[in-house]
Design a protein around this motif. Structure first.
Motif, PDB file in Angstrom:
ATOM      1  N   VAL A 223       0.847  -1.200   0.000  1.00  0.00           N
ATOM      2  CA  VAL A 223       0.000   0.000   0.000  1.00  0.00           C
ATOM      3  C   VAL A 223       0.880   1.246   0.000  1.00  0.00           C
ATOM      4  O   VAL A 223       0.599   2.224  -0.694  1.00  0.00           O
ATOM      5  CB  VAL A 223      -0.957  -0.007   1.211  1.00  0.00           C
ATOM      6  N   VAL A 224       1.956   1.222   0.770  1.00  0.00           N
ATOM      7  CA  VAL A 224       2.933   2.307   0.777  1.00  0.00           C
ATOM      8  C   VAL A 224       4.308   1.713   0.482  1.00  0.00           C
ATOM      9  O   VAL A 224       4.711   0.731   1.108  1.00  0.00           O
ATOM     10  CB  VAL A 224       2.966   3.034   2.128  1.00  0.00           C
ATOM     11  N   ASN A 225       5.010   2.314  -0.461  1.00  0.00           N
ATOM     12  CA  ASN A 225       6.359   1.883  -0.825  1.00  0.00           C
ATOM     13  C   ASN A 225       7.262   3.102  -0.803  1.00  0.00           C
ATOM     14  O   ASN A 225       6.939   4.127  -1.415  1.00  0.00           O
ATOM     15  CB  ASN A 225       6.349   1.254  -2.219  1.00  0.00           C
ATOM     16  N   LEU A 226       8.379   3.020  -0.080  1.00  0.00           N
ATOM     17  CA  LEU A 226       9.243   4.172   0.125  1.00  0.00           C
ATOM     18  C   LEU A 226      10.591   3.960  -0.562  1.00  0.00           C
ATOM     19  O   LEU A 226      11.259   2.943  -0.338  1.00  0.00           O
ATOM     20  CB  LEU A 226       9.457   4.423   1.616  1.00  0.00           C
ATOM     21  N   LEU A 227      10.980   4.935  -1.374  1.00  0.00           N
ATOM     22  CA  LEU A 227      12.260   4.917  -2.074  1.00  0.00           C
ATOM     23  C   LEU A 227      13.112   6.059  -1.551  1.00  0.00           C
ATOM     24  O   LEU A 227      12.700   7.225  -1.611  1.00  0.00           O
ATOM     25  CB  LEU A 227      12.053   5.084  -3.576  1.00  0.00           C
ATOM     26  N   THR A 228      14.282   5.764  -1.038  1.00  0.00           N
ATOM     27  CA  THR A 228      15.222   6.807  -0.636  1.00  0.00           C
ATOM     28  C   THR A 228      16.203   7.038  -1.783  1.00  0.00           C
ATOM     29  O   THR A 228      16.528   6.124  -2.532  1.00  0.00           O
ATOM     30  CB  THR A 228      15.995   6.408   0.634  1.00  0.00           C
ATOM     31  N   GLY A 229      16.643   8.269  -1.917  1.00  0.00           N
ATOM     32  CA  GLY A 229      17.568   8.579  -3.000  1.00  0.00           C
ATOM     33  C   GLY A 229      17.292   9.934  -3.596  1.00  0.00           C
ATOM     34  O   GLY A 229      16.762  10.835  -2.935  1.00  0.00           O
TER      35      GLY A 229
END
Length: 309
Positions: A223-229
């Motif tokens: 439902v929530v996907n987090l990408l750092t960068g």
């Protein structure tokens, strides 16, 4: 008694000292599909405090990671959008409950990331928790506010109801890594959408802490996907993606125009940066944001029905 005290003092003086511990350096991972994988690229970058001290390393998401995030969000969309509005509200409220239990951790991270006084950081954390409660309360009410029956001339009636758009790619505010992130993410999932979030590049750790909260609360994986960068590196793969239905460019900064143009290739809905952009966490402290961040990610379905025989 005196002899025993003397012996205890001698023992304390002669007891071996504990060896100095090395710092446990962290390399934070991504959050995709309810799991914490390493970046496919194997890259990471250092995250520093407002004073320049090294805090941790964060994964540097790649094109493949962005695609995997969209796949996970699309897979989760049917189940999440199919839940009752009341149940989605319960899930979002649970996020607030878990954050409340980890208040001290969020306060420390925010104070270090932005150089805030602890009291000010605590105010921001409280506002972020309250923001989850706020949108939890809206899940079973926005349909009545945004939808409704329509006046028609004829032997029929119709009514309009809002439905979630689908997968929304959210560029979180760069200078508001917790309250700003919550303010753009919570309304997306409250309305039944799923999200792929590109976090603040310079201060991603509050977002990673939030990912740990999501993983240990009732939010289904994907439902929530987090990408750092870097937004400028990840965005070109999300904006024109055929399986992304909408973009929130709140934290896209100088890349906003380019992302909007790329999104036009697939007729993707776009929400441009608002007045909060560049204002830091304080710009997101409005206790009553209303429906302004929910309605852009809703489609309106109108049903017609005849009257009489």
């Amino acid at each position: 008694m005196a002899e025993r005290r003397t012996s205890a003092k001698k023992a304390a003086r002669t007891a071996p000292k504990a060896p100095a511990r090395l710092a446990v350096r962290k390399t934070y991972k991504l959050y995709l599909g309810g799991a914490f994988p390493r970046s496919e690229s194997g890259r990471s970058y250092p995250v520093t405090s407002a004073d320049g001290d090294h805090l941790a390393n964060a994964s540097l998401a790649s094109r493949k990671d962005a695609r995997d995030a969209v796949t996970a969000a699309r897979k989760a969309f049917g189940g999440w959008s199919g839940r009752t509005a009341y149940n989605r509200g319960q899930v979002l409220y649970r996020v607030a409950e878990v954050m409340e239990g980890r208040r001290s951790q969020f306060t420390d991270q925010l104070a270090a990331a932005q150089g805030l006084e602890r009291s000010e950081a605590d105010t921001v954390v409280s506002a972020a928790i309250d923001r989850w409660v706020y949108y939890a309360g809206w899940t079973d009410k926005f349909a009545q506010v945004i939808g409704g029956s329509n006046p028609v001339a004829g032997p029929y009636y119709n009514h309009s109801s809002p439905e979630p758009t689908g997968v929304v790619a959210v560029f979180a505010p760069q200078d508001a890594p917790l309250l700003g992130l919550t303010s753009v993410l919570a309304p997306v999932v409250a309305t039944g959408n799923t999200a792929v979030v590109v976090t603040s590049e310079e201060a991603p750790l509050p977002a990673v802490d939030l990912a740990e909260v999501l993983a240990t609360s009732d939010v289904p994986g994907g439902v929530v996907n987090l990408l750092t960068g870097r937004a400028g590196e990840i965005g070109p793969h999300l904006a024109p993606h055929g399986d992304v239905d909408a973009l929130d460019l709140a934290g896209a900064g100088e890349h906003a125009t380019a992302f909007e143009e790329a999104a036009a290739e697939t007729l993707t809905r776009v929400l441009r940066p608002g007045n909060e952009a560049g204002g830091g966490e304080r710009a997101w402290l409005d206790p009553d944001p209303g429906t302004s961040r929910m309605s852009p990610f809703l489609e309106t379905k109108t049903v017609w029905h005849p009257i009489g025989v």
